[in-house]
Design a protein around this motif. Structure first.
Motif, mmCIF file in Angstrom:
data_model
loop_
_atom_site.group_PDB
_atom_site.id
_atom_site.type_symbol
_atom_site.label_atom_id
_atom_site.label_comp_id
_atom_site.label_asym_id
_atom_site.label_seq_id
_atom_site.Cartn_x
_atom_site.Cartn_y
_atom_site.Cartn_z
ATOM 1 N N ALA A 1 98.452 52.501 15.652
ATOM 2 C CA ALA A 1 97.816 52.508 14.461
ATOM 3 C C ALA A 1 96.681 51.531 14.426
ATOM 4 C CB ALA A 1 98.878 52.069 13.372
ATOM 5 N N ARG A 2 96.561 50.358 15.074
ATOM 6 C CA ARG A 2 95.454 49.535 15.076
ATOM 7 C C ARG A 2 94.351 50.001 16.053
ATOM 8 N NH1 ARG A 2 92.999 46.799 12.235
ATOM 9 N NH2 ARG A 2 95.170 46.240 11.268
ATOM 10 N N ALA A 3 94.617 50.710 17.121
ATOM 11 C CA ALA A 3 93.858 51.287 18.088
ATOM 12 C C ALA A 3 93.183 52.574 17.175
ATOM 13 C CB ALA A 3 94.623 51.843 19.319
ATOM 14 N N ARG A 4 93.826 53.134 16.384
ATOM 15 C CA ARG A 4 93.226 54.365 15.792
ATOM 16 C C ARG A 4 92.230 53.980 14.794
ATOM 17 N NH1 ARG A 4 98.429 56.584 16.290
ATOM 18 N NH2 ARG A 4 98.949 55.693 14.122
ATOM 19 N N HIS A 5 92.761 52.623 14.242
ATOM 20 C CA HIS A 5 91.676 52.022 13.032
ATOM 21 C C HIS A 5 90.538 51.506 13.644
ATOM 22 C CE1 HIS A 5 90.752 49.614 9.260
ATOM 23 N NE2 HIS A 5 90.500 48.666 10.278
ATOM 24 N N ALA A 6 90.618 50.831 14.975
ATOM 25 C CA ALA A 6 89.566 50.171 15.719
ATOM 26 C C ALA A 6 88.729 51.412 16.481
ATOM 27 C CB ALA A 6 90.119 49.168 16.386
ATOM 28 N N LYS A 7 89.199 52.674 16.557
ATOM 29 C CA LYS A 7 88.523 53.492 17.179
ATOM 30 C C LYS A 7 88.380 53.303 18.550
ATOM 31 C CE LYS A 7 87.003 55.897 13.214
ATOM 32 N NZ LYS A 7 86.036 55.943 11.906
ATOM 33 N N SER A 8 89.577 52.602 19.277
ATOM 34 C CA SER A 8 89.401 52.170 20.660
ATOM 35 C C SER A 8 90.887 52.210 21.173
ATOM 36 C CB SER A 8 89.039 50.983 20.357
ATOM 37 O OG SER A 8 88.930 49.930 21.746
ATOM 38 N N PRO A 9 90.778 53.124 22.344
ATOM 39 C CA PRO A 9 92.221 53.038 22.840
ATOM 40 C C PRO A 9 92.638 51.992 23.608
ATOM 41 C CG PRO A 9 90.759 54.187 24.114
ATOM 42 C CD PRO A 9 89.987 53.657 23.133
ATOM 43 N N ILE A 10 92.863 50.829 23.085
ATOM 44 C CA ILE A 10 93.265 49.722 23.873
ATOM 45 C C ILE A 10 94.243 48.901 23.060
ATOM 46 C CG2 ILE A 10 90.880 49.307 24.944
ATOM 47 C CD1 ILE A 10 90.465 47.028 22.972
#
Length: 139
Positions: free
Chosen positions: A27-36
């Motif tokens: 969810a955090r990766a989606r929110h940040a638009k970054s797959p890390i």
């Protein structure tokens, strides 16, 4: 400054299950638009400060906040997540796996905690050890 930097420890309750931990990271990766893997979310879930994470990942503490995608940092986080996932599979609880990862010395590894072993690049050995526990071989 990212929205993630505004998350306070009191705003996040570490999950009970490993699946929920992974879901929170996704969810955090989606929110940040970054797959890390978010270093901040990782720290919050494990009750770890940024300086400790930086030391374990062998990066400067500024890297944790400003270069979250740095390969050395992400490699440590991926290995740590893999090891905790294996541990949670054995005992069923993310909280127990996180405590074990951060604190419990393992005799077979000179009484080092899993967190230290992953920092030393020994995640594969540690995973084999956890798998042997699961199979009932070691203990």
């Amino acid at each position: 400054m990212s929205a993630e930097a505004n998350i306070e420890p009191s705003d996040y309750d570490a999950p009970d299950t490993f699946d929920q931990f992974i879901s929170d990271l996704k969810a955090r990766a989606r929110h940040a638009k970054s797959p890390i893997i978010s270093p901040r979310m990782f720290c919050l879930a494990l009750g770890m400060d940024v300086q400790t994470l930086a030391a374990r990942a062998h990066v400067h503490r500024v890297t944790v906040n400003r270069a979250q995608g740095a390969e050395r940092l992400q490699a440590y986080l991926r290995d740590a997540v893999r090891v905790m996932g294996a541990a949670a599979e054995v005992n069923g609880s993310f909280q127990d796996a996180a405590f074990w990862f951060r604190n419990e010395p393992i005799g077979a590894f000179d009484f080092k905690a899993p967190e230290q072993l992953v920092s030393e690049g020994r995640a594969e050995e540690l995973l084999r050890y956890v798998q042997s526990l699961s199979a009932g071989v070691a203990g």
